[in-house]
Write an enzyme that holds these catalytic residues in place. Structure first.
Site, PDB file in Angstrom:
ATOM      1  N   ASP A 208      -1.058  -2.766   1.848  1.00 62.23           N
ATOM      2  CA  ASP A 208      -0.324  -1.511   2.022  1.00 62.23           C
ATOM      3  C   ASP A 208       0.122  -1.343   3.468  1.00 62.23           C
ATOM      4  O   ASP A 208      -0.032  -0.281   4.070  1.00 62.23           O
ATOM      5  CB  ASP A 208      -1.189  -0.329   1.584  1.00 62.23           C
ATOM      6  CG  ASP A 208      -0.357   0.918   1.285  1.00 62.23           C
ATOM      7  OD1 ASP A 208       0.854   0.771   1.020  1.00 62.23           O
ATOM      8  OD2 ASP A 208      -0.919   2.024   1.303  1.00 62.23           O
TER       9      ASP A 208
ATOM     10  N   GLY B 242      -2.239   9.833   0.668  1.00 66.75           N
ATOM     11  CA  GLY B 242      -2.623   9.527  -0.696  1.00 66.75           C
ATOM     12  C   GLY B 242      -4.100   9.704  -0.954  1.00 66.75           C
ATOM     13  O   GLY B 242      -4.519   9.982  -2.082  1.00 66.75           O
TER      14      GLY B 242
END
Length: 462
Positions: free
Chosen positions: A215, A95
């Site tokens: 995360d 990402g």
């Protein structure tokens, strides 16, 4: 080529520009807290300090952060290190952006030892941006633990934002579990990885200023040559609640399949949100299944929802254990690990254990020896008439397997010798069969898009 030693004066004027407005939790500038006597003169910089130009964040903090040992690299130096970001050195892309392998030699800077590194370049059009880059620098400059990946330095030049990490040769847990040609991880290695990751989270949660990772997932757990786990990618990390606050209110960010249900519904972030995510990863280690797999039937796509009801029943647990283990695991250890996953995945956040308790539960599991569990001798039935096997077929085979195990008791010495040999070949069994496999910060990187049946996405979770 000169490499500057890290100081906050060098990073703040150039790299704190463009900081987003503080999120919901930053409603007012916090009062200055007295420093904890246990920490001496050190007080970790909170990310909330990024939001206030008048705060102490604009001061020279090199004195209080002198132990960070970060280096400021130039873009030209990183081009040399990575051979101009050669495709031959490309490890993968997440990402944040693309990752390349590089090598720092002894001539780059006196005192900076020669070593392989992973260089991560911010994709300006990617899922993450400048704030995530700066968040990672701020956190990893101040946090140090055997189970956190080491940040060596960074580059902040014009619009370019890069991070330089230690190189992790075994890649990510995601790749080790799910890459098409990966060699199955033995039970003992899986428990070692779970324990290491748990220790990393416990360290973050119990810091003077707690950190919520936000995360936690298999792709963010990197493995060194000995399969010691280290947490990476701190771009979404948040400072935990302070004082009498019970949670942090923030945008819902993370990865589908790992995020805690109460966080998705309310945006209220706590350390228990990380505990839930840990439970999902522990389930992945037990079952060999992805947290979210759209290739499976609708009922089985969400791993946590499908597997949790089976975790407290030994017979049902045996049926969902990773078939790649071939029955070679500790039954007692598996039951205890499954019970722990069950607690971590509770829909009531307050009923989940603290990560320090998780560590205490996992540590003894490393001492359990792998044994041949009954389901190992299961043989796929063939039906010449095309019919289905009877409903009790699996149970019958489990009984036959247990009977066969009893017959093997007389040959216990040989089996024990085999287990020792199995463990001694641990390093050999984990060598990937394809050099193209990979994970962030490693030659073994395989991007999410190339892993089979991958469906996890890092995004805003609506």
């Amino acid at each position: 080529m000169a490499v500057m030693k890290f100081t906050w004066r060098s990073i703040i004027p150039r790299c704190s520009k463009g900081i987003e407005e503080p999120e919901a939790e930053a409603e007012a500038e916090p009062e200055t807290k007295k420093q904890d006597s246990k920490q001496g003169s050190f007080s970790r910089l909170a990310m909330i300090d990024l939001s206030y130009p008048s705060s102490r964040f604009t001061e020279d903090l090199s004195t209080s952060l002198a132990g960070s040992n970060l280096y400021v690299f130039t873009l030209e130096e990183l081009k040399v290190i990575t051979q101009c970001f050669s495709s031959a050195n490309f490890l993968g892309e997440g990402g944040f952006g693309p990752v390349h392998k590089g090598f720092i030699d002894d001539n780059l800077r006196p005192g900076l030892e020669a070593q392989p590194v992973a260089v991560k370049l911010l994709d300006l059009e990617g899922l993450q941006g400048h704030r995530e880059w700066l968040t990672e620098v701020v956190f990893l400059a101040q946090l140090s633990h055997p189970h956190l990946v080491k940040l060596i330095g960074y580059c902040c030049e014009d619009e370019h934002r890069l991070l330089v990490y230690e190189y992790m040769p075994r890649g990510s847990l995601e790749n080790q579990l799910f890459a098409k040609y990966s060699v199955p991880l033995p039970w003992s290695t899986r428990m070692k990885i779970a324990l290491g990751a748990a220790k990393g989270l416990a360290y973050l949660h119990e810091a003077e200023k707690p950190v919520i990772y936000r995360d936690f997932k298999a792709s963010n757990i990197l493995l060194d040559s000995d399969y010691s786990a280290k947490l990476s990618d701190f771009g979404l990390a948040k400072d935990g609640p302070e004082g009498d606050k019970t949670h942090v209110s923030t945008r819902v960010m993370g990865t589908r399949g790992y995020a805690a249900p109460e966080y998705i519904m309310t945006g209220h972030l706590t350390a228990m949100s990380d505990v839930y995510s840990f439970g999902v990863v522990l389930l992945e280690l037990l079952t060999g299944r992805r947290s979210l797999d759209k290739s499976r039937s609708p009922r089985e796509q969400n791993l946590a929802e499908w597997a949790r009801p089976m975790l407290n029943e030994s017979r049902r647990l045996a049926r969902i254990m990773d078939p790649k283990l071939e029955g070679q695991y500790s039954e007692t250890g598996a039951r205890k690990a499954a019970a722990l996953a069950y607690q971590c995945l509770s829909h009531r956040a307050k009923q989940r254990p603290k990560m320090s308790d998780v560590v205490n539960i996992l540590e003894p599991l490393l001492d359990y020896e792998e044994t041949s569990v009954g389901t190992f001798v299961y043989t796929v039935p063939t039906h010449q008439n095309g019919g289905s096997p009877p409903k009790d077929d699996t149970d019958t085979k489990e009984c036959e397997a247990k009977t066969e195990l009893k017959k093997e008791n007389g040959d216990h010495h040989n089996r024990h010798h085999h287990r020792r040999s199995h463990k001694s070949r641990d390093g050999h069994r984990h060598r990937n069969k394809s050099s193209s496999q990979s994970s962030v910060h490693s030659e073994n990187y395989t991007s999410k898009q190339t892993l089979e049946n991958g469906s996890n996405e890092e995004c805003n979770i609506d």
